[in-house]
Design an enzyme around this catalytic site. Structure first.
Site, PDB file in Angstrom:
ATOM      1  N   HIS A   1       0.849  -1.181   0.000  1.00 48.43           N
ATOM      2  CA  HIS A   1       0.000   0.000   0.000  1.00 48.43           C
ATOM      3  C   HIS A   1       0.895   1.245   0.000  1.00 48.43           C
ATOM      4  O   HIS A   1       2.081   1.165   0.317  1.00 48.43           O
ATOM      5  CB  HIS A   1      -0.906   0.001   1.224  1.00 48.43           C
ATOM      6  CG  HIS A   1      -1.990  -1.028   1.174  1.00 48.43           C
ATOM      7  ND1 HIS A   1      -2.984  -1.093   2.108  1.00 48.43           N
ATOM      8  CD2 HIS A   1      -2.243  -2.038   0.290  1.00 48.43           C
ATOM      9  CE1 HIS A   1      -3.807  -2.082   1.814  1.00 48.43           C
ATOM     10  NE2 HIS A   1      -3.373  -2.679   0.714  1.00 48.43           N
TER      11      HIS A   1
ATOM     12  N   GLU B   1       1.119   3.775   1.970  1.00 49.62           N
ATOM     13  CA  GLU B   1       1.722   4.085   3.265  1.00 49.62           C
ATOM     14  C   GLU B   1       2.959   3.225   3.502  1.00 49.62           C
ATOM     15  O   GLU B   1       3.983   3.721   3.983  1.00 49.62           O
ATOM     16  CB  GLU B   1       0.696   3.866   4.386  1.00 49.62           C
ATOM     17  CG  GLU B   1      -0.509   4.771   4.304  1.00 49.62           C
ATOM     18  CD  GLU B   1      -1.665   4.238   3.440  1.00 49.62           C
ATOM     19  OE1 GLU B   1      -2.745   4.818   3.485  1.00 49.62           O
ATOM     20  OE2 GLU B   1      -1.466   3.233   2.710  1.00 49.62           O
TER      21      GLU B   1
ATOM     22  N   CYS C   1      -5.917   1.685   5.547  1.00 49.34           N
ATOM     23  CA  CYS C   1      -6.684   0.462   5.794  1.00 49.34           C
ATOM     24  C   CYS C   1      -6.587   0.057   7.271  1.00 49.34           C
ATOM     25  O   CYS C   1      -5.625   0.367   7.964  1.00 49.34           O
ATOM     26  CB  CYS C   1      -6.195  -0.677   4.904  1.00 49.34           C
ATOM     27  SG  CYS C   1      -4.541  -1.297   5.297  1.00 49.34           S
TER      28      CYS C   1
ATOM     29  N   CYS D   1      -2.293  -0.803   7.452  1.00 51.48           N
ATOM     30  CA  CYS D   1      -1.576   0.480   7.441  1.00 51.48           C
ATOM     31  C   CYS D   1      -1.852   1.268   8.720  1.00 51.48           C
ATOM     32  O   CYS D   1      -0.960   1.944   9.234  1.00 51.48           O
ATOM     33  CB  CYS D   1      -1.954   1.278   6.193  1.00 51.48           C
ATOM     34  SG  CYS D   1      -1.324   0.502   4.687  1.00 51.48           S
TER      35      CYS D   1
END
Length: 155
Positions: free
Chosen positions: A53, A55, A81, A91
């Site tokens: 992701h 992040e 998330c 995350c």
């Protein structure tokens, strides 16, 4: 009071999300991380690994540089998330683990894949959370392919 730096980095995160390889099972998200000493790292979902992701991408870059990220500010085009299938930690959990002090984001994660509680979890953990709803439409537009695919899978 609106912080112009927050607005600038939120817009940059949305622009980064446009670089994501398209996926019908994961959102396209961009992120900017600004460390306490002003170092800036940027990334987007699936930039270096199809399971990463946005992040995670910025955390990996900052940590690889040797800089501490405790008390940093994270800008994201979408809410981080709170649940995942593809990795052990969400995350939101990583944000708490690394001691990120502030999160600024544009759009809440739609319930297309999972009910996301990132904003709530982070606020409860003491992270300052700011949502710039005025950019929500732009952040979600990048993901319109998901909303039209009818996909119910989750990354």
């Amino acid at each position: 009071m609106i912080n112009n730096i927050d607005l600038i980095h939120t817009k940059e995160a949305i622009e980064l999300s446009k670089k994501c390889p398209k996926s019908n099972i994961a959102y396209s998200v961009g992120a900017i991380l600004v460390t306490g000493d002003g170092q800036v790292f940027s990334g987007y979902s699936r930039e270096t690994d199809l399971k990463n992701h946005a992040e995670e991408e910025v955390f990996l870059k900052a940590l690889k540089s040797g800089l501490g990220i405790k008390d940093a500010t994270l800008y994201s085009s979408m809410e981080p998330c709170s649940k995942r299938k593809s990795k052990e930690k969400s995350c939101s959990e990583l944000i708490i683990k690394y001691g990120i002090a502030k999160l600024v984001f544009a759009a809440s994660e739609p319930n297309n894949f999972v009910v996301c509680e990132g904003e709530k979890i982070l606020k409860e953990a003491g992270v300052e959370v700011i949502k710039h709803k005025e950019f929500e439409k732009q952040a979600l537009e990048v993901n319109k392919h998901i909303f039209h695919s009818g996909s119910k899978n989750r990354c």
